[in-house]
Design a protein around this motif. Sequence first.
Motif, mmCIF file in Angstrom:
data_model
loop_
_atom_site.group_PDB
_atom_site.id
_atom_site.type_symbol
_atom_site.label_atom_id
_atom_site.label_comp_id
_atom_site.label_asym_id
_atom_site.label_seq_id
_atom_site.Cartn_x
_atom_site.Cartn_y
_atom_site.Cartn_z
ATOM 1 N N GLU A 8 0.997 -1.052 0.148
ATOM 2 C CA GLU A 8 -0.018 0.397 -0.506
ATOM 3 C C GLU A 8 1.280 0.954 -0.241
ATOM 4 N N LYS A 9 2.023 1.191 0.818
ATOM 5 C CA LYS A 9 2.557 2.008 0.856
ATOM 6 C C LYS A 9 3.587 2.498 -0.798
ATOM 7 N N PHE A 10 4.070 1.204 -1.315
ATOM 8 C CA PHE A 10 4.306 1.390 -2.460
ATOM 9 C C PHE A 10 3.525 2.016 -3.629
ATOM 10 N N ILE A 11 2.241 1.688 -4.088
ATOM 11 C CA ILE A 11 1.209 2.133 -4.752
ATOM 12 C C ILE A 11 1.352 3.538 -4.064
ATOM 13 N N GLY A 12 0.727 3.982 -3.165
ATOM 14 C CA GLY A 12 1.167 5.218 -3.033
ATOM 15 C C GLY A 12 2.369 6.166 -3.507
ATOM 16 N N ALA A 210 -3.935 -0.676 -8.565
ATOM 17 C CA ALA A 210 -2.689 -0.870 -8.317
ATOM 18 C C ALA A 210 -2.505 -2.545 -8.229
ATOM 19 N N PHE A 211 -1.903 -3.625 -8.363
ATOM 20 C CA PHE A 211 -1.494 -4.985 -8.486
ATOM 21 C C PHE A 211 -2.670 -5.577 -7.956
ATOM 22 N N SER A 212 -4.156 -5.564 -8.975
ATOM 23 C CA SER A 212 -5.077 -6.339 -8.287
ATOM 24 C C SER A 212 -5.025 -7.437 -8.750
ATOM 25 N N PRO A 281 11.508 0.719 -9.622
ATOM 26 C CA PRO A 281 11.297 0.973 -8.732
ATOM 27 C C PRO A 281 11.007 0.024 -7.593
ATOM 28 N N TYR A 282 10.049 -1.112 -8.173
ATOM 29 C CA TYR A 282 9.450 -2.394 -7.129
ATOM 30 C C TYR A 282 10.720 -3.172 -7.750
ATOM 31 N N LEU A 283 11.841 -3.609 -8.713
ATOM 32 C CA LEU A 283 12.959 -4.129 -7.823
ATOM 33 C C LEU A 283 13.773 -4.139 -7.246
ATOM 34 N N ASN A 284 14.429 -2.202 -7.244
ATOM 35 C CA ASN A 284 14.324 -1.455 -5.984
ATOM 36 C C ASN A 284 14.375 -2.111 -4.412
#
Length: 403
Positions: A8-12, A210-212, A281-284
């Motif tokens: 949730e933090k990543f999505i925001g 996002a991520f559904s 950013p996701y992989l990082n």
Amino acid sequence: MSLVFNIEKFIGEKITGRSESLLTKDLNNFHETLSKEIQGKKVLVIGGAGTIGSSYIRALVKYHPAKLVVIDINENGLTELVRDCRSRTEIELPEDFKTYPINFSDKVFYKIFKQEGHFDIVANFAAHKHVRSEKDAYSIEAMIENNVLKAKQLLDFLLQYPPTHFFCVSTDKAANPVNVMGASKKLMEEVILAYSNKLKITTARFANVAFSNGSLLAGFIDRVIKQQPLSCPADVKRFFVSPQESGQICLCACILGESGDVFFPKLEESSMVNFADIVEPYLNELGFELKSCQSEEEAKSSTGEIANGKYPVYFFKSNTSGEKLYEEFYTDTEELDLDKCYNLGIVKNAPRRPIAELENIISEIKTLFQKEHLVKADIVALLNKMLPNFQHIETGVSLDQKM
């Protein structure tokens, strides 16, 4: 690989760019109305195990309904819904809460409805939602059966037991559709609008969640768990909302709208995000460095580098049928209300076909589906006839042909 990933933090931070929900002001402004319409009421949610349906439920129960019945064919999804809701500190399920792993067109559904109702609120999230579900005539028939024919069957039934609020989820892809999924949802909108003078009915079009479940981004999680390469289109931009926001949008549309209203989020074009820009950013975040690959074969052959912290990703140019490179929430001909809500727009007074005309359309669809040798082009031709704005993009390539 990092074992701690706050999705949730990543999505925001990395996708929506919002530190609080898009709907915060609207939920505050309409808190009294939402509480009045939900508290102590009986609610039925169809398709409640999916990302949007479950997010709707988490938004709904904060207003203390007296009864909640959830229907979904995904038995495992219902199990996770219960575990997730029971594990949260910020929400509490009503004492009268039941889940049933059944199809809403099954005979047993109507038994449950009659025994557990009369429901004040009915929300339907059961739908085929993927563009990949239009690869051939078989998959399209199943999609239209679910998104249109069963939706009409439910509406005919609800005329006998009318709820105060009925909501049926749509998609941004219903605005100027270029794929059969979007066309099926546009046709669904036509169906529910035809009934909007008999029942209080609303719907919502919104951005990618996002991520559904089943989405490209959710697939990233599965690929990393299995130490498999990622694959991502390099040229597709989308508006995004969080799962929480998706449920809140649908709740507001369900309760606050007038019959026939189509809600959508107010999002600036500048907020659109390229899928490819999410990957690094996701992989990082997980402790990896991105390794760009030129083909699926190169990506698959590079998985040995994952142990060294380099994650293979194949970026490709989108070439699948029905893929729209941009999103629209409304068309130039639709009348909009941009004042009622702070961050939600509303399509008002959309044209309503007579129910008799919809009956003829449904009859044509059923007749076509009775053909023994049905091909995709036959269905697309019929949809073109029924929906003049439908401009199907056919490339002969489906997502089942990609990694």
